[in-house]
Design a protein around this motif. Structure first.
Motif, PDB file in Angstrom:
ATOM      1  N   ALA A 138       0.846  -1.189   0.000  1.00  0.00           N
ATOM      2  CA  ALA A 138       0.000   0.000   0.000  1.00  0.00           C
ATOM      3  C   ALA A 138       0.880   1.238   0.000  1.00  0.00           C
ATOM      4  CB  ALA A 138      -0.912  -0.005   1.224  1.00  0.00           C
ATOM      5  N   TYR A 139       0.603   2.158  -0.909  1.00  0.00           N
ATOM      6  CA  TYR A 139       1.329   3.428  -1.014  1.00  0.00           C
ATOM      7  C   TYR A 139       0.367   4.540  -0.602  1.00  0.00           C
ATOM      8  CZ  TYR A 139       4.617   0.690  -3.819  1.00  0.00           C
ATOM      9  OH  TYR A 139       5.508  -0.267  -4.267  1.00  0.00           O
ATOM     10  N   SER A 140       0.619   5.143   0.556  1.00  0.00           N
ATOM     11  CA  SER A 140      -0.253   6.192   1.054  1.00  0.00           C
ATOM     12  C   SER A 140      -0.136   7.434   0.168  1.00  0.00           C
ATOM     13  CB  SER A 140       0.134   6.541   2.488  1.00  0.00           C
ATOM     14  OG  SER A 140      -0.471   7.757   2.891  1.00  0.00           O
ATOM     15  N   TYR A 141      -1.274   7.990  -0.216  1.00  0.00           N
ATOM     16  CA  TYR A 141      -1.259   9.206  -1.019  1.00  0.00           C
ATOM     17  C   TYR A 141      -0.578  10.338  -0.258  1.00  0.00           C
ATOM     18  CZ  TYR A 141      -4.328   7.609  -4.839  1.00  0.00           C
ATOM     19  OH  TYR A 141      -4.842   6.979  -5.944  1.00  0.00           O
ATOM     20  N   ASP A 142      -0.766  10.384   1.060  1.00  0.00           N
ATOM     21  CA  ASP A 142      -0.127  11.446   1.851  1.00  0.00           C
ATOM     22  C   ASP A 142       1.390  11.318   1.794  1.00  0.00           C
ATOM     23  OD1 ASP A 142      -2.532  12.545   2.546  1.00  0.00           O
ATOM     24  OD2 ASP A 142      -2.643  11.575   4.508  1.00  0.00           O
ATOM     25  N   ASP A 143       1.902  10.092   1.896  1.00  0.00           N
ATOM     26  CA  ASP A 143       3.351   9.888   1.822  1.00  0.00           C
ATOM     27  C   ASP A 143       3.864  10.181   0.419  1.00  0.00           C
ATOM     28  OD1 ASP A 143       3.447   9.174   4.472  1.00  0.00           O
ATOM     29  OD2 ASP A 143       3.345   7.021   4.088  1.00  0.00           O
ATOM     30  N   LEU A 144       3.093   9.796  -0.591  1.00  0.00           N
ATOM     31  CA  LEU A 144       3.508  10.052  -1.974  1.00  0.00           C
ATOM     32  C   LEU A 144       3.509  11.544  -2.288  1.00  0.00           C
ATOM     33  CD1 LEU A 144       1.643   7.207  -3.915  1.00  0.00           C
ATOM     34  CD2 LEU A 144       4.102   7.381  -3.524  1.00  0.00           C
ATOM     35  N   ALA A 145       2.688  12.315  -1.583  1.00  0.00           N
ATOM     36  CA  ALA A 145       2.686  13.765  -1.805  1.00  0.00           C
ATOM     37  C   ALA A 145       4.043  14.363  -1.455  1.00  0.00           C
ATOM     38  CB  ALA A 145       1.582  14.420  -0.980  1.00  0.00           C
ATOM     39  N   GLU A 146       4.743  13.736  -0.490  1.00  0.00           N
ATOM     40  CA  GLU A 146       6.069  14.208  -0.103  1.00  0.00           C
ATOM     41  C   GLU A 146       7.157  13.613  -0.991  1.00  0.00           C
ATOM     42  OE1 GLU A 146       6.684  13.420   4.012  1.00  0.00           O
ATOM     43  OE2 GLU A 146       4.831  14.409   4.652  1.00  0.00           O
ATOM     44  N   THR A 147       6.906  12.433  -1.547  1.00  0.00           N
ATOM     45  CA  THR A 147       7.848  11.792  -2.468  1.00  0.00           C
ATOM     46  C   THR A 147       7.058  11.349  -3.699  1.00  0.00           C
ATOM     47  OG1 THR A 147       9.061  10.949  -0.549  1.00  0.00           O
ATOM     48  CG2 THR A 147       9.649  10.030  -2.691  1.00  0.00           C
ATOM     49  N   PRO A 148       6.753  12.278  -4.614  1.00  0.00           N
ATOM     50  CA  PRO A 148       5.823  11.974  -5.704  1.00  0.00           C
ATOM     51  C   PRO A 148       6.373  11.011  -6.753  1.00  0.00           C
ATOM     52  CG  PRO A 148       6.677  14.206  -5.918  1.00  0.00           C
ATOM     53  CD  PRO A 148       7.148  13.705  -4.607  1.00  0.00           C
ATOM     54  N   ILE A 149       7.676  10.724  -6.712  1.00  0.00           N
ATOM     55  CA  ILE A 149       8.253   9.734  -7.618  1.00  0.00           C
ATOM     56  C   ILE A 149       9.010   8.739  -6.750  1.00  0.00           C
ATOM     57  CG2 ILE A 149       9.843   9.311  -9.522  1.00  0.00           C
ATOM     58  CD1 ILE A 149       9.221  12.136 -10.506  1.00  0.00           C
TER      59      ILE A 149
ATOM     60  N   LEU B  76       8.878  -4.642  -6.039  1.00  0.00           N
ATOM     61  CA  LEU B  76       7.787  -5.400  -5.426  1.00  0.00           C
ATOM     62  C   LEU B  76       7.589  -6.695  -6.200  1.00  0.00           C
ATOM     63  CD1 LEU B  76       5.510  -5.465  -3.285  1.00  0.00           C
ATOM     64  CD2 LEU B  76       4.019  -4.408  -4.996  1.00  0.00           C
ATOM     65  N   GLY B  77       7.575  -7.808  -5.474  1.00  0.00           N
ATOM     66  CA  GLY B  77       7.372  -9.092  -6.130  1.00  0.00           C
ATOM     67  C   GLY B  77       8.422  -9.395  -7.174  1.00  0.00           C
ATOM     68  N   GLY B  78       9.637  -8.872  -6.968  1.00  0.00           N
ATOM     69  CA  GLY B  78      10.716  -9.094  -7.921  1.00  0.00           C
ATOM     70  C   GLY B  78      10.680  -8.181  -9.130  1.00  0.00           C
ATOM     71  N   LEU B  79       9.720  -7.258  -9.200  1.00  0.00           N
ATOM     72  CA  LEU B  79       9.601  -6.352 -10.340  1.00  0.00           C
ATOM     73  C   LEU B  79       9.999  -4.945  -9.930  1.00  0.00           C
ATOM     74  CD1 LEU B  79       8.668  -5.974 -13.303  1.00  0.00           C
ATOM     75  CD2 LEU B  79       6.392  -5.442 -12.410  1.00  0.00           C
ATOM     76  N   GLU B  80      10.825  -4.303 -10.758  1.00  0.00           N
ATOM     77  CA  GLU B  80      11.246  -2.923 -10.525  1.00  0.00           C
ATOM     78  C   GLU B  80      10.137  -1.988 -11.020  1.00  0.00           C
ATOM     79  OE1 GLU B  80      14.021  -2.369  -9.017  1.00  0.00           O
ATOM     80  OE2 GLU B  80      15.084  -4.263  -9.232  1.00  0.00           O
ATOM     81  N   ILE B  81       9.589  -1.177 -10.129  1.00  0.00           N
ATOM     82  CA  ILE B  81       8.491  -0.294 -10.489  1.00  0.00           C
ATOM     83  C   ILE B  81       8.770   1.126 -10.022  1.00  0.00           C
ATOM     84  CG2 ILE B  81       6.824  -2.190 -10.350  1.00  0.00           C
ATOM     85  CD1 ILE B  81       5.823  -0.992  -7.708  1.00  0.00           C
ATOM     86  N   VAL B  82       8.026   2.072 -10.558  1.00  0.00           N
ATOM     87  CA  VAL B  82       8.032   3.442 -10.066  1.00  0.00           C
ATOM     88  C   VAL B  82       6.574   3.843  -9.850  1.00  0.00           C
ATOM     89  CG1 VAL B  82       8.087   4.435 -12.409  1.00  0.00           C
ATOM     90  CG2 VAL B  82       8.790   5.827 -10.435  1.00  0.00           C
ATOM     91  N   VAL B  83       6.307   4.398  -8.671  1.00  0.00           N
ATOM     92  CA  VAL B  83       4.963   4.883  -8.337  1.00  0.00           C
ATOM     93  C   VAL B  83       5.008   6.397  -8.348  1.00  0.00           C
ATOM     94  CG1 VAL B  83       3.121   4.906  -6.619  1.00  0.00           C
ATOM     95  CG2 VAL B  83       4.484   2.828  -6.968  1.00  0.00           C
ATOM     96  N   ILE B  84       4.093   7.011  -9.077  1.00  0.00           N
ATOM     97  CA  ILE B  84       4.087   8.470  -9.192  1.00  0.00           C
ATOM     98  C   ILE B  84       2.767   9.006  -8.649  1.00  0.00           C
ATOM     99  CG2 ILE B  84       5.613   8.359 -11.187  1.00  0.00           C
ATOM    100  CD1 ILE B  84       2.113   9.560 -11.767  1.00  0.00           C
ATOM    101  N   HIS B  85       2.795  10.268  -8.224  1.00  0.00           N
ATOM    102  CA  HIS B  85       1.600  10.883  -7.647  1.00  0.00           C
ATOM    103  C   HIS B  85       1.527  12.338  -8.073  1.00  0.00           C
ATOM    104  CE1 HIS B  85      -1.621  11.934  -5.035  1.00  0.00           C
ATOM    105  NE2 HIS B  85      -0.890  12.479  -4.069  1.00  0.00           N
ATOM    106  N   GLU B  86       0.344  12.771  -8.464  1.00  0.00           N
ATOM    107  CA  GLU B  86       0.095  14.160  -8.804  1.00  0.00           C
ATOM    108  C   GLU B  86      -1.038  14.651  -7.897  1.00  0.00           C
ATOM    109  OE1 GLU B  86      -0.322  17.871  -9.981  1.00  0.00           O
ATOM    110  OE2 GLU B  86       1.398  16.603 -10.429  1.00  0.00           O
ATOM    111  N   PRO B  87      -0.698  15.292  -6.764  1.00  0.00           N
ATOM    112  CA  PRO B  87      -1.719  15.663  -5.780  1.00  0.00           C
ATOM    113  C   PRO B  87      -2.843  16.522  -6.346  1.00  0.00           C
ATOM    114  CG  PRO B  87       0.472  15.908  -4.842  1.00  0.00           C
ATOM    115  CD  PRO B  87       0.660  15.658  -6.306  1.00  0.00           C
ATOM    116  N   GLU B  88      -2.503  17.486  -7.217  1.00  0.00           N
ATOM    117  CA  GLU B  88      -3.526  18.402  -7.722  1.00  0.00           C
ATOM    118  C   GLU B  88      -4.586  17.665  -8.521  1.00  0.00           C
ATOM    119  OE1 GLU B  88      -1.809  21.621  -9.845  1.00  0.00           O
ATOM    120  OE2 GLU B  88      -0.675  22.399  -8.120  1.00  0.00           O
ATOM    121  N   ALA B  89      -4.191  16.612  -9.207  1.00  0.00           N
ATOM    122  CA  ALA B  89      -5.140  15.838 -10.014  1.00  0.00           C
ATOM    123  C   ALA B  89      -5.694  14.641  -9.252  1.00  0.00           C
ATOM    124  CB  ALA B  89      -4.464  15.359 -11.304  1.00  0.00           C
TER     125      ALA B  89
END
Length: 245
Positions: free
Chosen positions: A114-125, A130-143
């Motif tokens: 689980a990626y908290s939107y509040d935490d992602l707001a501070e680290t948007p990239i 996860l599960g052996g796969l390299e991923i990037v999770v991004i967040h755009e708070p305004e949208a």
């Protein structure tokens, strides 16, 4: 298959039925719970949840369901701030995050996070594995937008990379926020942009497309995700990890 709403809930989650066999399905798991198709699993398709304004900017020719003015208010507006956990209450008392924190749930194989939107707001990239796969999770708070992309170049993107890099083309990318100097004369795009450290290419975080640099024209593969309240996600997946733990 053609689906409808049964009116039933499991762990506060919708149960649907199909018109063809009258089997009942869990929305969260995409699995038939009863009926002739019991045990059958549906494929989860990657999608993006964002504000209408942000979506319309990206896709101005999109069609939208006509609800005859009912978009003017949100039926669930008071539910977002209500301290209760759904109709049935929470089953798993896990306090790692506040009850109704909005999270982006990611499931790869047997691994859930689980990626908290509040935490992602501070680290948007957020570069992650996860599960052996390299991923990037991004967040755009305004949208109100969050998404997960694979950092592993697919065959097409790798072929593009081999142009300037030859056999030393990167297989996995690491992303960071791009500053104005790095963006340079890259085409203007709606929403946030990011830069990969390996090639210096500039990417649209909203669409996963490289808009300038050696990988221009390449696209990242989107990972299916589930936007959810924390209590609902951890009820469904009590063995979930939380990003940042």
């Amino acid at each position: 298959m053609t689906f409808g709403v049964s009116g039933k809930l499991i762990l506060n989650n919708l149960v649907m039925f199909d018109d063809q066999t009258d089997s009942e399905w869990s929305q969260a798991f995409g699995t038939a719970l009863s009926g002739p198709l019991e045990g059958t699993e549906l494929e989860l398709v990657a999608s993006r949840l964002m504000s209408w304004e942000a979506w319309k900017t990206l896709y101005p020719d999109t069609q939208v369901l006509d609800k005859r003015g009912l978009y003017r208010r949100d039926t669930y507006e008071t539910y977002y701030t209500d301290p209760s956990a759904g109709i049935l209450g929470r089953q798993v008392r896990d306090f790692r995050l506040p009850l109704k924190d909005l999270v982006l749930g990611v499931e790869i194989g047997t691994a859930k996070r689980a990626y908290s939107y509040d935490d992602l707001a501070e680290t948007p990239i957020a570069n992650d594995t996860l599960g052996g796969l390299e991923i990037v999770v991004i967040h755009e708070p305004e949208a109100g937008f969050a998404a997960a992309w694979s950092r592993l170049l697919d065959d097409e993107a790798y072929a593009i990379a081999q142009g300037p890099f030859g056999m030393n083309a990167p297989e996995v990318l690491t992303f960071e926020q791009a500053n104005e100097a790095q963006i340079g004369d890259a085409p203007t795009v709606s929403g946030p942009v990011m830069r990969d450290r390996e090639t210096g290419s500039i990417w649209s975080a909203s669409t996963g497309e490289a808009i300038s640099g050696p990988l221009r024209g390449a696209s990242l593969i989107q990972i299916p995700t589930t936007p959810s309240f924390w209590f609902a996600w951890v009820d469904l997946f009590p063995d979930t990890t939380v990003w940042g733990e």
